[in-house]
Design an enzyme around this catalytic site. Structure first.
Site, PDB file in Angstrom:
ATOM      1  N   ASN A   9       0.818  -1.138   0.108  1.00  0.00           N
ATOM      2  CA  ASN A   9       0.018   0.065   0.257  1.00  0.00           C
ATOM      3  C   ASN A   9       0.892   1.225  -0.100  1.00  0.00           C
ATOM      4  O   ASN A   9       1.705   1.566   1.108  1.00  0.00           O
ATOM      5  CB  ASN A   9      -1.058  -0.018   1.276  1.00  0.00           C
ATOM      6  CG  ASN A   9      -1.778   1.109   1.336  1.00  0.00           C
ATOM      7  OD1 ASN A   9      -1.507   2.254   0.996  1.00  0.00           O
ATOM      8  ND2 ASN A   9      -2.973   0.868   1.785  1.00  0.00           N
ATOM      9  N   ASP A  66      -1.200  -3.596   9.821  1.00  0.00           N
ATOM     10  CA  ASP A  66      -2.534  -3.739   9.606  1.00  0.00           C
ATOM     11  C   ASP A  66      -3.231  -2.847  10.156  1.00  0.00           C
ATOM     12  O   ASP A  66      -3.275  -2.497  11.419  1.00  0.00           O
ATOM     13  CB  ASP A  66      -2.746  -5.263  10.060  1.00  0.00           C
ATOM     14  CG  ASP A  66      -3.919  -5.817   9.195  1.00  0.00           C
ATOM     15  OD1 ASP A  66      -3.911  -5.746   7.946  1.00  0.00           O
ATOM     16  OD2 ASP A  66      -4.989  -6.085   9.809  1.00  0.00           O
ATOM     17  N   PHE A 149      -5.807   8.524   1.970  1.00  0.00           N
ATOM     18  CA  PHE A 149      -6.233   7.346   0.855  1.00  0.00           C
ATOM     19  C   PHE A 149      -7.450   6.768   1.665  1.00  0.00           C
ATOM     20  O   PHE A 149      -7.729   7.078   2.777  1.00  0.00           O
ATOM     21  CB  PHE A 149      -4.698   6.437   0.799  1.00  0.00           C
ATOM     22  CG  PHE A 149      -4.226   5.842   2.039  1.00  0.00           C
ATOM     23  CD1 PHE A 149      -4.803   4.380   2.286  1.00  0.00           C
ATOM     24  CD2 PHE A 149      -3.575   6.066   2.982  1.00  0.00           C
ATOM     25  CE1 PHE A 149      -4.323   3.882   3.321  1.00  0.00           C
ATOM     26  CE2 PHE A 149      -2.959   5.552   3.922  1.00  0.00           C
ATOM     27  CZ  PHE A 149      -3.466   4.383   4.331  1.00  0.00           C
ATOM     28  N   ARG A 178      -2.173   5.706  12.747  1.00  0.00           N
ATOM     29  CA  ARG A 178      -0.563   5.318  12.323  1.00  0.00           C
ATOM     30  C   ARG A 178       0.170   6.432  12.912  1.00  0.00           C
ATOM     31  O   ARG A 178       1.353   5.712  13.472  1.00  0.00           O
ATOM     32  CB  ARG A 178      -0.723   5.629  10.635  1.00  0.00           C
ATOM     33  CG  ARG A 178       0.596   4.860  10.327  1.00  0.00           C
ATOM     34  CD  ARG A 178       0.467   4.690   8.615  1.00  0.00           C
ATOM     35  NE  ARG A 178      -0.532   3.642   8.436  1.00  0.00           N
ATOM     36  CZ  ARG A 178      -1.913   4.053   7.918  1.00  0.00           C
ATOM     37  NH1 ARG A 178      -2.042   5.165   7.650  1.00  0.00           N
ATOM     38  NH2 ARG A 178      -2.666   3.068   7.775  1.00  0.00           N
TER      39      ARG A 178
HETATM   40  P1  ITT Z   1      -0.861  -4.164   2.871  1.00  0.00           P
HETATM   41  O1  ITT Z   1      -1.537  -5.429   3.473  1.00  0.00           O
HETATM   42  O2  ITT Z   1      -0.163  -4.822   1.687  1.00  0.00           O
HETATM   43  O3  ITT Z   1      -0.184  -3.389   3.738  1.00  0.00           O
HETATM   44  P2  ITT Z   1      -3.445  -3.185   2.323  1.00  0.00           P
HETATM   45  O4  ITT Z   1      -4.145  -1.891   1.825  1.00  0.00           O
HETATM   46  O5  ITT Z   1      -4.304  -4.382   1.831  1.00  0.00           O
HETATM   47  O6  ITT Z   1      -2.076  -3.339   1.993  1.00  0.00           O
HETATM   48  P3  ITT Z   1      -4.696  -3.593   5.141  1.00  0.00           P
HETATM   49  O7  ITT Z   1      -4.898  -5.241   4.694  1.00  0.00           O
HETATM   50  O8  ITT Z   1      -4.046  -3.349   6.249  1.00  0.00           O
HETATM   51  O9  ITT Z   1      -3.738  -3.012   3.966  1.00  0.00           O
HETATM   52  O10 ITT Z   1      -6.133  -3.018   4.938  1.00  0.00           O
HETATM   53  C1  ITT Z   1      -5.946  -1.418   5.063  1.00  0.00           C
HETATM   54  C2  ITT Z   1      -7.203  -0.718   4.771  1.00  0.00           C
HETATM   55  O11 ITT Z   1      -7.829   0.133   5.751  1.00  0.00           O
HETATM   56  C3  ITT Z   1      -6.887   0.148   3.470  1.00  0.00           C
HETATM   57  O12 ITT Z   1      -6.920  -0.375   2.311  1.00  0.00           O
HETATM   58  C4  ITT Z   1      -7.694   1.314   3.822  1.00  0.00           C
HETATM   59  O13 ITT Z   1      -8.829   0.985   2.952  1.00  0.00           O
HETATM   60  C5  ITT Z   1      -8.001   1.374   5.236  1.00  0.00           C
HETATM   61  N1  ITT Z   1      -7.175   2.260   5.804  1.00  0.00           N
HETATM   62  C6  ITT Z   1      -6.300   1.904   6.853  1.00  0.00           C
HETATM   63  N2  ITT Z   1      -5.654   3.183   6.981  1.00  0.00           N
HETATM   64  C7  ITT Z   1      -6.315   4.148   6.457  1.00  0.00           C
HETATM   65  C8  ITT Z   1      -6.061   5.515   6.494  1.00  0.00           C
HETATM   66  O14 ITT Z   1      -5.055   6.004   7.115  1.00  0.00           O
HETATM   67  N3  ITT Z   1      -6.676   6.284   5.910  1.00  0.00           N
HETATM   68  C9  ITT Z   1      -7.847   5.552   5.266  1.00  0.00           C
HETATM   69  N4  ITT Z   1      -8.349   4.287   5.166  1.00  0.00           N
HETATM   70  C10 ITT Z   1      -7.322   3.649   5.788  1.00  0.00           C
END
Ligand code: ITT
Length: 203
Positions: A9, A66, A149, A178
């Site tokens: 991500n 995560d 995002f 975060r």
């Molecule tokens: P990785 O597992 O490869 O790190 P991912 O995007 O699949 O990438 P996650 O499984 O942790 O990551 O899913 C996190 C989701 O939660 C992310 O795709 C967003 O939709 C949401 N999310 C997490 N943090 C966020 C933030 O700071 N702002 C907005 N949405 C967030």
């Protein structure tokens, strides 16, 4: 400190680089990583970091992250399924559209929500650290702004009147889930005692 981030991500990579100055963070290729089957953010973050440990250079630290959104009116969903709420491989836009659709008839108390971030750090010797950060807020009726995002265009933090999409990256750097987890991690790392060796050690 050389750190391999187990994430595909780009938003997480950008934010973590800004939040952990002095850490030389490079993304690890996540091709072949196991499915995220954990029931908690912590389990998934730890799985990512331990998998990364088997792939990263031996002298590098490994960081798994995560995160996701828990909405009260949806019984905590999308939760650990936040990245695939609208289906496997769904885009941020599709996930956000499904969230707003699912909440279309939900009034204020049910729109209360929180972001959760769990960071798992594994050292070269296999020692582990976990750090959690949360951010309370509500889900807006319409998306606003292009900062951040994921669900940011619809998430209004407690004490603010605008979405994180409008508040932008500078706001996130100080106050996001975060940012809070990164602070906890830095403090814990500074306070960690001399590290015992071995794959199952927890500092
Ligand atoms: P990785 O597992 O490869 O790190 P991912 O995007 O699949 O990438 P996650 O499984 O942790 O990551 O899913 C996190 C989701 O939660 C992310 O795709 C967003 O939709 C949401 N999310 C997490 N943090 C966020 C933030 O700071 N702002 C907005 N949405 C967030």
């Amino acid at each position: 400190m050389r750190v391999a981030l187990v994430s595909g991500n780009p938003g997480k990579l950008r934010e973590l680089r800004a939040l952990l100055p002095g850490w030389e963070i490079d993304p690890l290729d996540t091709a072949g990583i196991p499915e995220e089957t954990g029931e908690t953010f912590a389990e998934n973050a730890r799985m990512k970091a331990l998998w990364g440990r088997t792939r990263a250079p031996a002298d590098a630290w490994v960081l798994g992250e995560d995160s996701g959104l828990e909405v009260d009116g949806l019984a905590g969903a999308p939760g650990v399924r936040s990245a695939r709420y609208a289906g496997e491989g769904a885009s941020d836009e599709a996930n956000l559209a499904r969230l707003l659709h699912d909440l279309r008839d939900t009034a204020e108390p049910g729109r209360r929500a929180r972001y959760v971030c769990e960071l798992a750090l594994v050292g070269p010797d296999g020692g582990e650290l976990l750090a959690r950060g949360t951010l309370e807020g509500t889900i807006a009726r319409e998306p606003r702004g292009t900062g951040g995002f994921g669900y940011d265009p619809a998430f209004v933090p407690e004490g603010e009147t605008e979405t994180v999409g409008v508040l932008g990256d500078a706001w996130k750097a100080g106050s996001s889930h975060r940012a809070r987890a990164a602070r906890v991690l830095r403090v814990a790392l500074g306070a960690a005692p001399a590290r015992p060796a071995g794959p199952s050690s927890v500092w």
